[in-house]
Design an enzyme around this catalytic site. Structure first.
Site, PDB file in Angstrom:
ATOM      1  N   HIS A  53       1.708  -0.648   2.122  1.00 47.11           N
ATOM      2  CA  HIS A  53       0.412  -0.291   1.625  1.00 47.11           C
ATOM      3  C   HIS A  53      -0.637   0.003   2.380  1.00 47.11           C
ATOM      4  CE1 HIS A  53       2.304  -2.592  -2.281  1.00 47.11           C
ATOM      5  NE2 HIS A  53       3.083  -1.776  -1.707  1.00 47.11           N
ATOM      6  N   GLU A  55      -3.740  -1.309   2.706  1.00 48.23           N
ATOM      7  CA  GLU A  55      -4.186  -2.266   3.202  1.00 48.23           C
ATOM      8  C   GLU A  55      -3.518  -2.754   4.386  1.00 48.23           C
ATOM      9  OE1 GLU A  55      -3.322  -1.778   0.173  1.00 48.23           O
ATOM     10  OE2 GLU A  55      -4.259  -3.419  -1.189  1.00 48.23           O
ATOM     11  N   CYS A  79      -2.437  -5.702  -4.444  1.00 50.48           N
ATOM     12  CA  CYS A  79      -1.349  -6.317  -5.438  1.00 50.48           C
ATOM     13  C   CYS A  79      -1.337  -7.833  -4.846  1.00 50.48           C
ATOM     14  CB  CYS A  79       0.050  -5.696  -5.024  1.00 50.48           C
ATOM     15  SG  CYS A  79       0.554  -5.799  -3.177  1.00 50.48           S
ATOM     16  N   CYS A  88      -0.436  -7.915  -0.999  1.00 50.27           N
ATOM     17  CA  CYS A  88      -1.474  -7.468   0.090  1.00 50.27           C
ATOM     18  C   CYS A  88      -2.702  -8.477  -0.031  1.00 50.27           C
ATOM     19  CB  CYS A  88      -2.040  -6.144  -0.363  1.00 50.27           C
ATOM     20  SG  CYS A  88      -0.900  -4.712  -0.211  1.00 50.27           S
TER      21      CYS A  88
END
Length: 361
Positions: A53, A55, A79, A88
């Site tokens: 992801h 991040e 998330c 995350c």
């Protein structure tokens, strides 16, 4: 940091997210920017596979010292659930970031609205809904799919000036620029849907054959009520390399076994008005993490789905050619039918030389 600066960096994160729209698998394309003392330290973008992801990608580029007390700007709520990767929010907490700023809240029920409470409970400052209206436009297709629990459906059809969809003398009606644009459209969806009739008549590849996008060829779904698909078609032969779903209703045991041996995923579908139930098919595809679908199925399938208001957007490619006696399969009135179904129309968003492209949405 002022709201003006927050908007500046969120806008940057939004623009980063746009780079992979349609290319990040079942996950939304997210952009992230890490800032400390007014200096940008790193960027992150959801990868082509959907992982890592944004991040995680941005924070993994930094030392712990750099991450600590930084501010991270994210185009979509981080998330907070365990899926194929850890949440995350955990990465943000472990990195000791000082502040998290994100734009749109996620609509995925596993995450929606939860990041704010989790981060605040760990004494991390949080600002949300920054440039929310812009982010909602970026994620409109993702939000639609999540809220409705089915893929968003796009339609595409190519016709001659005199409304024929096929030419006896040539496989293609439109020019090379239109064909390349079709391949780009394919690359931006998870799956292409066609019918066994179209596959048996045209033997299409339904993939992306543009340099740089070949790995973005989508999965394939085929409507084949009576298991009539040609076993020697490209789609069947390629099923061992590219996930291919085949929806059927009447079973031929020998054909069923043969298709299964070719690695097709065969799914029984009930009938509705003597056709395969399309609502059922959309739900099934959604369960396979298909969030966007491009229909390339010729006149019969296109008009059926258009009649049932199942297209959210439609692309009509028009060649200047008059096929006359060499034309077969005519779709009279297709432009007026589409105009009645859609509120907005854009002409020639992309230069296609002498061909025209009408985008209905």
């Amino acid at each position: 940091m002022s709201i003006k600066k927050d908007k500046y960096y969120i806008n940057l994160a939004n623009n980063i997210a746009k780079n992979n729209l349609g290319y990040s698998g079942p996950n939304p394309s997210v952009g992230a920017v890490v800032v400390k003392k007014n200096n940008i330290l790193s960027f992150g973008l959801t990868n082509f596979s959907g992982r890592p992801h944004a991040e995680v990608s941005a924070l993994n580029k930094l030392t712990f010292k750099d991450k600590k007390n930084s501010t991270i700007y994210i185009s979509l709520e981080p998330c907070s659930h365990y899926g194929k990767t850890p949440p995350c929010v955990n990465k943000l907490i472990y990195s000791k970031v000082k502040k998290v700023v994100y734009s749109a809240e996620d609509v995925d029920q596993r995450t929606a609205g939860k990041a704010y409470k989790i981060l605040k409970s760990h004494k991390i400052k949080v600002s949300r809904n920054i440039l929310n209206s812009i982010s909602k436009k970026i994620y409109k297709n993702y939000f639609y799919s999540k809220k409705n629990q089915k893929p968003i459906v796009y339609g595409k059809l190519a016709i001659s000036k005199d409304f024929y969809t096929k030419n006896l003398n040539n496989k293609y009606i439109t020019n090379d620029l239109s064909l390349r644009t079709t391949h780009i459209l394919r690359s931006k969806v998870n799956c292409i849907l066609s019918s066994s009739k179209t596959i048996n008549e045209d033997n299409p590849k339904l993939d992306c054959r543009i340099d740089g996008l070949k790995k973005s060829s989508p999965q394939i779904a085929v409507l084949d009520k009576n298991l009539k698909i040609n076993i020697n078609s490209f789609i069947v032969k390629n099923a061992k390399f590219n996930r291919t779903y085949l929806f059927y209703n009447k079973i031929d045991k020998n054909k069923f076994k043969l298709l299964k041996s070719k690695k097709l995923i065969l799914i029984y579908a009930p009938l509705h008005n003597n056709n395969l139930n399309f609502s059922f098919i959309l739900k099934k595809l959604y369960n396979y993490e298909i969030s966007s679908l491009l229909v390339e199925g010729g006149k019969t399938l296109t008009l059926s789905l258009l009649k049932d208001n199942l297209f959210k957007e439609f692309y009509l490619f028009i060649s200047p050619k008059l096929l006359n006696k060499t034309g077969i399969i005519k779709v009279n009135g297709i432009k007026s039918k589409l105009s009645k179904k859609f509120k907005k129309i854009k002409y020639n968003e992309i230069f296609l030389d002498k061909d025209d492209l009408i985008h209905y949405y």
